[in-house]
Scaffold this motif. Structure first.
Motif, mmCIF file in Angstrom:
data_model
loop_
_atom_site.group_PDB
_atom_site.id
_atom_site.type_symbol
_atom_site.label_atom_id
_atom_site.label_comp_id
_atom_site.label_asym_id
_atom_site.label_seq_id
_atom_site.Cartn_x
_atom_site.Cartn_y
_atom_site.Cartn_z
ATOM 1 N N VAL A 273 0.269 4.015 -0.759
ATOM 2 C CA VAL A 273 1.447 5.290 -0.701
ATOM 3 C C VAL A 273 -0.060 6.137 0.182
ATOM 4 O O VAL A 273 -0.034 7.137 1.088
ATOM 5 C CB VAL A 273 1.822 6.208 -1.644
ATOM 6 N N ASP A 274 -0.969 5.576 -0.608
ATOM 7 C CA ASP A 274 -2.189 6.715 -0.431
ATOM 8 C C ASP A 274 -2.773 6.214 0.862
ATOM 9 O O ASP A 274 -3.652 7.580 1.731
ATOM 10 C CB ASP A 274 -3.673 7.055 -1.956
ATOM 11 N N LEU A 275 -2.964 5.174 1.384
ATOM 12 C CA LEU A 275 -3.511 4.511 2.222
ATOM 13 C C LEU A 275 -2.485 4.925 3.237
ATOM 14 O O LEU A 275 -2.989 5.415 4.401
ATOM 15 C CB LEU A 275 -2.887 3.134 2.073
ATOM 16 N N VAL A 276 -1.073 4.941 3.518
ATOM 17 C CA VAL A 276 -0.530 5.580 4.133
ATOM 18 C C VAL A 276 -1.404 7.192 4.948
ATOM 19 O O VAL A 276 -1.066 7.425 6.101
ATOM 20 C CB VAL A 276 1.202 5.415 4.033
ATOM 21 N N ASP A 277 -1.065 7.912 4.138
ATOM 22 C CA ASP A 277 -0.827 8.975 3.925
ATOM 23 C C ASP A 277 -2.810 9.202 4.492
ATOM 24 O O ASP A 277 -2.899 10.226 5.440
ATOM 25 C CB ASP A 277 -1.432 9.406 2.371
ATOM 26 N N ARG A 278 -3.373 8.587 3.840
ATOM 27 C CA ARG A 278 -5.324 8.890 5.119
ATOM 28 C C ARG A 278 -5.635 8.048 6.256
ATOM 29 O O ARG A 278 -5.555 9.099 6.947
ATOM 30 C CB ARG A 278 -5.424 7.716 4.121
ATOM 31 N N MET A 279 -4.392 7.401 6.245
ATOM 32 C CA MET A 279 -3.966 6.707 7.824
ATOM 33 C C MET A 279 -3.807 7.869 8.574
ATOM 34 O O MET A 279 -4.021 7.738 9.933
ATOM 35 C CB MET A 279 -3.685 4.948 7.437
ATOM 36 N N MET A 280 -2.984 7.861 8.313
ATOM 37 C CA MET A 280 -2.347 8.644 9.123
ATOM 38 C C MET A 280 -3.561 10.668 9.467
ATOM 39 O O MET A 280 -2.953 11.088 10.432
ATOM 40 C CB MET A 280 -0.783 9.961 8.773
ATOM 41 N N ARG A 281 -3.329 10.324 8.474
ATOM 42 C CA ARG A 281 -4.170 12.209 8.674
ATOM 43 C C ARG A 281 -5.336 11.633 9.760
ATOM 44 O O ARG A 281 -6.025 12.556 9.835
ATOM 45 C CB ARG A 281 -4.498 12.699 7.048
ATOM 46 N N ALA A 282 -5.871 10.578 9.449
ATOM 47 C CA ALA A 282 -7.214 10.609 10.041
ATOM 48 C C ALA A 282 -6.423 10.257 11.904
ATOM 49 O O ALA A 282 -7.971 10.205 12.636
ATOM 50 C CB ALA A 282 -6.754 8.810 10.086
ATOM 51 N N ARG A 283 -5.934 10.443 11.714
ATOM 52 C CA ARG A 283 -5.393 10.467 13.257
ATOM 53 C C ARG A 283 -5.091 11.946 13.966
ATOM 54 O O ARG A 283 -3.975 12.412 15.159
ATOM 55 C CB ARG A 283 -3.717 10.309 14.332
ATOM 56 N N GLY B 296 -0.886 12.053 14.362
ATOM 57 C CA GLY B 296 -0.445 10.970 13.132
ATOM 58 C C GLY B 296 0.674 11.737 12.560
ATOM 59 O O GLY B 296 1.125 12.479 12.388
ATOM 60 N N ARG B 297 1.795 10.194 12.301
ATOM 61 C CA ARG B 297 2.641 10.360 11.160
ATOM 62 C C ARG B 297 2.536 9.417 10.127
ATOM 63 O O ARG B 297 2.558 7.799 11.107
ATOM 64 C CB ARG B 297 4.276 10.290 11.758
ATOM 65 N N GLY B 298 3.115 9.112 9.002
ATOM 66 C CA GLY B 298 2.830 8.314 8.278
ATOM 67 C C GLY B 298 3.870 8.561 6.944
ATOM 68 O O GLY B 298 3.169 9.440 6.189
ATOM 69 N N THR B 299 4.568 7.828 6.819
ATOM 70 C CA THR B 299 5.660 7.848 5.086
ATOM 71 C C THR B 299 6.142 7.072 4.956
ATOM 72 O O THR B 299 6.745 6.074 5.514
ATOM 73 C CB THR B 299 6.465 8.609 6.365
ATOM 74 N N PHE C 101 9.025 -0.753 -1.382
ATOM 75 C CA PHE C 101 9.302 0.695 -0.499
ATOM 76 C C PHE C 101 9.636 0.424 1.370
ATOM 77 O O PHE C 101 9.044 -0.474 1.260
ATOM 78 C CB PHE C 101 7.579 1.702 -1.374
ATOM 79 N N SER C 102 9.609 1.764 1.613
ATOM 80 C CA SER C 102 9.612 1.462 3.082
ATOM 81 C C SER C 102 8.211 2.160 3.504
ATOM 82 O O SER C 102 7.494 2.952 3.190
ATOM 83 C CB SER C 102 10.396 2.687 3.594
ATOM 84 N N VAL C 103 7.954 2.236 5.070
ATOM 85 C CA VAL C 103 6.753 2.302 5.001
ATOM 86 C C VAL C 103 6.717 2.267 7.160
ATOM 87 O O VAL C 103 7.506 1.937 7.324
ATOM 88 C CB VAL C 103 5.436 1.364 5.330
ATOM 89 N N GLU C 104 6.860 3.593 7.222
ATOM 90 C CA GLU C 104 6.404 3.955 8.554
ATOM 91 C C GLU C 104 5.388 4.774 9.273
ATOM 92 O O GLU C 104 5.137 5.959 8.626
ATOM 93 C CB GLU C 104 8.057 4.684 9.004
ATOM 94 N N PHE C 105 5.041 4.419 10.858
ATOM 95 C CA PHE C 105 3.721 5.036 11.607
ATOM 96 C C PHE C 105 4.378 5.627 12.390
ATOM 97 O O PHE C 105 5.280 4.643 12.830
ATOM 98 C CB PHE C 105 3.373 3.996 11.926
ATOM 99 N N ARG C 106 4.102 6.410 13.057
ATOM 100 C CA ARG C 106 4.725 7.052 14.294
ATOM 101 C C ARG C 106 3.650 7.507 15.490
ATOM 102 O O ARG C 106 2.295 8.253 14.369
ATOM 103 C CB ARG C 106 5.959 8.425 14.728
ATOM 104 N N PRO D 70 -1.260 -3.681 7.260
ATOM 105 C CA PRO D 70 -1.161 -5.128 6.812
ATOM 106 C C PRO D 70 -2.461 -5.154 6.359
ATOM 107 O O PRO D 70 -2.762 -5.864 5.114
ATOM 108 C CB PRO D 70 -0.712 -5.492 7.849
ATOM 109 N N ARG D 71 -3.508 -5.002 7.373
ATOM 110 C CA ARG D 71 -4.844 -5.774 6.095
ATOM 111 C C ARG D 71 -5.446 -4.921 5.336
ATOM 112 O O ARG D 71 -5.829 -4.818 4.456
ATOM 113 C CB ARG D 71 -6.149 -5.634 8.212
ATOM 114 N N GLU D 72 -5.024 -3.511 4.755
ATOM 115 C CA GLU D 72 -6.125 -2.827 4.327
ATOM 116 C C GLU D 72 -5.339 -2.847 3.310
ATOM 117 O O GLU D 72 -5.559 -2.453 2.212
ATOM 118 C CB GLU D 72 -5.439 -1.995 4.773
ATOM 119 N N ALA D 73 -3.249 -2.938 3.639
ATOM 120 C CA ALA D 73 -2.922 -2.929 2.538
ATOM 121 C C ALA D 73 -2.496 -4.374 1.347
ATOM 122 O O ALA D 73 -2.737 -4.454 0.750
ATOM 123 C CB ALA D 73 -1.247 -2.967 2.523
#
Ligand code: HGY
Ligand code: MN
Ligand code: MN
Ligand code: MN
Length: 412
Positions: free
Chosen positions: A248-258, A262-265, A285-290, A305-308
């Motif tokens: 979950v933290d990875l998704v948030d970091r990847m979003m903020r890096a954009r 960026g959108r990651g939820t 859990f669900s994961v989505e990026f936009r 997928p690589r990082e997760a």
């Protein structure tokens, strides 16, 4: 009859919106009309009654998509489609989707009141399961109709309770005799609330929607080992929830890096056995990026997928990712977008171009039919929230633009 005095009835539209919001009404002022639920069935029935009271002929396809048809002077012409969806989020707002369907109904009612015949036939559409929150595929009914999702795969998709789409369709009697497949249509217009803050912030009454951003969705499952919270030392733990939390933290970091685009939820997370003194052995859990740029969405879709996986290995647990769907940035049809722009200008509504952050049925329909969308503001840009709200005059303005754009297209 000139454009200026062909007025839709804003009060009648608002009344229909409030009547529809009674179905699945929640204590905090929102609605819960989950796709293919009993509440969705009630909404469909009320919609059908209103259409048939207008003399529209309603047909339903095998995915439950509803098409309410008004004949034109030239039966040889392909119909102009317009509409949206009546299903909602589990704790959704009164206007997401419903505005587009009921503004379309108001267009039909106004044409009857003013005794206006159009050249092309018109079809008002209620698409099945736009939200995707129950069965995991957003834009589900329009996606099958447009040939994006294989119907067999979708009918077999199951909700958290194990109910399949096919069973749910039959459960509310929503599976119609017509194939859920593209038929010749001249254009598609969808009115929708922006679900974001831009129009309100800039005091614009109308969003001329040029397209919608790219997105990718997964279902994730982490498998570790249930064990005793009191006796299992750190070295022996295979904690699925700790791994999920790091992802979950990875998704948030990847979003903020954009940056702000960026959108990651992660929208839902279920833990098993969900007991306070058991180290969790499973997390789903669900994961989505936009992202507005397709290339950036693709980069996110490759990186995640690589990082997760690396996180899961570090936690000594297994990670399974099932990609549910992805779609690129979808540009809408320039000719239809121009009709929206011209209608807003003719009516004197302040407008601006905008790219949709949300997905809409228009995204998949536009793969088969020239398509455009119209946005109206919503308070604080809030949506997918029971507090979602708009003003009656905002609904009226959006509906008036829809009316003019549909007529311009149907009589060109
Ligand atoms: O998620 C979406 O963008 C849509 O509102 N269902
Ligand atoms: Mn919607
Ligand atoms: Mn929505
Ligand atoms: Mn949407």
């Amino acid at each position: 009859m000139s454009g200026t005095n062909r007025r839709i009835d804003g009060e009648r539209l608002w009344d229909s919106l409030m009547r529809m919001a009674e179905i699945g009404a929640t204590p905090r002022g929102g609605v819960r009309r989950l796709a293919l639920s009993a509440e969705d069935a009630q909404g469909r029935e009320r919609f059908r009654d209103w259409c048939e009271a207008l003399g529209l002929s309603v047909r339903v396809d095998s995915m439950g998509n509803m098409f309410a048809r008004r004949e034109g002077r030239d039966p040889g012409r392909a119909p102009v489609l317009f509409g949206s969806h009546l299903d909602s989020q589990p704790s959704g707002g009164k206007f997401d989707g419903a505005l587009g369907v009921l503004a379309g109904l108001e267009v039909m009612r106004t044409l009857r009141d003013l005794d206006i015949a159009t050249e092309a036939p018109l079809e008002l559409v209620n698409w099945t399961d736009e939200e995707g929150s129950r069965f995991g595929r957003s834009l589900m009914g329009s996606g099958v109709w447009a040939g994006v999702y294989p119907e067999g795969e979708i009918l077999a998709a199951r909700d958290a309770g194990g109910v399949s789409v096919g069973e749910a369709l039959d459960g509310i009697g929503a599976r119609g005799p017509h194939p859920a497949a593209p038929f010749p249509a001249d254009a598609y217009f969808e009115l929708h609330i922006e679900q974001g803050p831009i129009l309100e912030r800039e005091a614009k009454a109308v969003g001329v929607v040029t397209g919608a951003q790219a997105q990718v969705w997964w279902d994730a499952r982490v498998t570790g080992q249930d064990s005793h919270a009191g006796t299992t030392p750190p070295s022996a733990r295979r904690d699925a929830l700790v791994c999920a939390a790091r992802i979950v933290d990875l998704v948030d970091r990847m979003m903020r890096a954009r940056g702000e685009d960026g959108r990651g939820t992660v929208g839902f997370l279920q833990v098993e056995p969900n007991s306070r003194n058991v180290v969790p052995g499973e997390a789903r859990f669900s994961v989505e990026f936009r992202h507005p740029a397709t290339a950036e969405m693709e980069r996110l879709a490759a990186e995640f997928p690589r990082e997760a996986d690396a996180i899961a290995r570090g936690c000594g647990v297994e990670l399974e990712l099932q990609e549910l769907f992805r779609f690129p940035h979808q540009a809408f049809d320039a000719g239809c977008v121009d009709l929206v722009r011209q209608a807003a200008a003719r009516l004197g509504f302040p407008a601006r171009e905008i790219v949709s952050g949300a997905g809409h049925d228009a995204v998949y329909v536009s793969r088969r039919v020239p398509t455009a969308m119209i946005f109206t503001p919503c308070k604080d840009g809030l949506s997918h929230n029971e507090a979602e709200s708009i003003l009656p005059e905002e609904a009226e303005a959006g509906c008036q633009v829809l009316f003019e754009a549909v007529l311009a297209r149907a009589n060109r």
